[in-house]
Scaffold this motif. Structure first.
Motif, PDB file in Angstrom:
ATOM      1  N   ARG A  30     -11.095  -6.442   8.480  1.00 54.52           N
ATOM      2  CA  ARG A  30     -10.032  -5.432   8.629  1.00 54.52           C
ATOM      3  C   ARG A  30      -8.639  -6.042   8.614  1.00 54.52           C
ATOM      4  O   ARG A  30      -7.793  -5.706   9.418  1.00 54.52           O
ATOM      5  N   ARG A  31      -8.396  -6.932   7.695  1.00 49.60           N
ATOM      6  CA  ARG A  31      -7.078  -7.531   7.582  1.00 49.60           C
ATOM      7  C   ARG A  31      -6.333  -6.999   6.371  1.00 49.60           C
ATOM      8  O   ARG A  31      -5.281  -7.513   6.021  1.00 49.60           O
ATOM      9  N   GLY A  32      -6.850  -6.002   5.716  1.00 49.81           N
ATOM     10  CA  GLY A  32      -6.221  -5.464   4.530  1.00 49.81           C
ATOM     11  C   GLY A  32      -5.012  -4.607   4.852  1.00 49.81           C
ATOM     12  O   GLY A  32      -4.750  -4.250   5.994  1.00 49.81           O
ATOM     13  N   ASP A  33      -4.270  -4.280   3.829  1.00 48.62           N
ATOM     14  CA  ASP A  33      -3.089  -3.449   3.968  1.00 48.62           C
ATOM     15  C   ASP A  33      -3.026  -2.511   2.769  1.00 48.62           C
ATOM     16  O   ASP A  33      -3.279  -2.913   1.636  1.00 48.62           O
ATOM     17  N   TRP A  34      -2.693  -1.252   3.008  1.00 43.75           N
ATOM     18  CA  TRP A  34      -2.612  -0.282   1.925  1.00 43.75           C
ATOM     19  C   TRP A  34      -1.527  -0.652   0.915  1.00 43.75           C
ATOM     20  O   TRP A  34      -1.557  -0.220  -0.226  1.00 43.75           O
ATOM     21  N   ALA A  35      -0.563  -1.453   1.329  1.00 47.08           N
ATOM     22  CA  ALA A  35       0.490  -1.882   0.410  1.00 47.08           C
ATOM     23  C   ALA A  35      -0.067  -2.735  -0.728  1.00 47.08           C
ATOM     24  O   ALA A  35       0.557  -2.832  -1.787  1.00 47.08           O
ATOM     25  N   ASN A  36      -1.223  -3.331  -0.533  1.00 50.29           N
ATOM     26  CA  ASN A  36      -1.826  -4.138  -1.594  1.00 50.29           C
ATOM     27  C   ASN A  36      -2.313  -3.297  -2.767  1.00 50.29           C
ATOM     28  O   ASN A  36      -2.589  -3.835  -3.834  1.00 50.29           O
TER      29      ASN A  36
END
Length: 75
Positions: A30-36
């Motif tokens: 859970r280290r993702g970001d929607w900005a990616n």
């Protein structure tokens, strides 16, 4: 069972397990970001114009060349 068939099954199973582990770890960390998930051409000082259409056409010309050669192969 022949050695080749056994080897193929072992390598296929290991690839499926490795890919499954990547997917599971992606959800667990859970280290993702929607900005990616934003398009890459929309950032920067130039906005969408930062990526010229000519550059995209030049990059995709090799793809078109590849598919053209593929269609001529079987004939």
């Amino acid at each position: 069972m022949r050695l080749g068939a056994w080897t193929l099954r072992v390598f296929t199973a290991s690839k499926v397990l490795a890919l499954s582990a990547v997917v599971v770890l992606a959800f667990l960390m859970r280290r993702g970001d929607w900005a990616n998930l934003r398009p890459f051409g929309l950032e920067g000082p130039g906005g969408p114009e930062a990526l010229p259409a000519g550059a995209v056409a030049l990059a995709l010309s090799s793809v078109i060349w590849t598919y053209e050669g593929w269609s001529d192969g079987p004939t």
